[in-house]
Enzyme design. Sequence first.
Site, PDB file in Angstrom:
ATOM      1  N   SER A  46     -47.447 -10.636   0.358  1.00 31.54           N
ATOM      2  CA  SER A  46     -48.432 -10.516   1.437  1.00 31.54           C
ATOM      3  C   SER A  46     -48.368 -11.808   2.248  1.00 31.54           C
ATOM      4  O   SER A  46     -48.533 -12.898   1.702  1.00 31.54           O
ATOM      5  CB  SER A  46     -49.833 -10.310   0.856  1.00 31.54           C
ATOM      6  OG  SER A  46     -50.782 -10.172   1.889  1.00 31.54           O
ATOM      7  N   SER A  47     -48.122 -11.689   3.525  1.00 27.91           N
ATOM      8  CA  SER A  47     -47.917 -12.860   4.374  1.00 27.91           C
ATOM      9  C   SER A  47     -49.205 -13.661   4.528  1.00 27.91           C
ATOM     10  O   SER A  47     -50.307 -13.161   4.292  1.00 27.91           O
ATOM     11  CB  SER A  47     -47.433 -12.439   5.764  1.00 27.91           C
ATOM     12  OG  SER A  47     -46.252 -11.692   5.680  1.00 27.91           O
TER      13      SER A  47
END
Length: 281
Positions: A46-47
């Site tokens: 997840s960025s």
Amino acid sequence: MRGTVGYTRLWRDDPHPLRRARWLAGAYADAPLATRVRDGELITSSSQPSLMARMLHALQVRDGDRVLEIGAGTGYNAALLAHRLGDAHVTTLDLDPEITEAARNHLAAAGFRPAVVTGDGARGCPLHAPYDRIIATCAVASIPSAWLGQCRPDALILTPLATGLIALRVADAHHAEGRFLAIPAYFVPLRGSGPPPQVPTHGLPSRPLLDDSFRFLLNVAAGHMEPVEALALWEHEGRPGRERYGVTVRGDRQWAWLDDPEGAYGWPLGPPGRLQPFPYR
């Protein structure tokens, strides 16, 4: 979450309250999170939320736009797009059926039902084309031709490439051009696309390697320029930042360039080769 040795698994329903608290703190932190690791290899993450926000801002979506996301991740990015545009205008795609199933469940739990498709990101998703915007959350070494073919004229493609983010304006199915954003971006490579090219550093002093703008040039020109040539270019051109670089797609050719697509400095994207030594202006 990354631990001191490998990864530490944290999840929402952990029976231990301290581990649940660590999970919650990590979920709300402005930092990237490893979300799926297989045999010690990071499969998806997840960025960093602030980077997601900057990418969505750069995507410039408008009412009625149809958007394709390459790389479903947790579904968080697709949820933001669906909130802005409506479920019917958003498609998110991933190669791994476990990832798409998890993203679909996360989205449904949050009240969103965009199209979640399992497939090869390099091939796009012709079923829901044409698109006004394509956003990738995985890095590519070159621009897949299928993406252009599934875009409307004047569509925008935003994708990580060479530790940067390139924003390409699409003219038609065979032509696109644009510049890199100024911000750095490090993403997991598009699965199935092969490893990224090796970035050589032999013969270089240590100080330039500490500079992000020089490391970006090494990544852009990887396989097409000797490191000492890259250093000479970087110093001669005033240590250019990412925003001075761009990418052009023209038929079966695509290349990265500095300042001008027809200028002195250009490097083909795709399999490494050898260019003639760069000329000085």
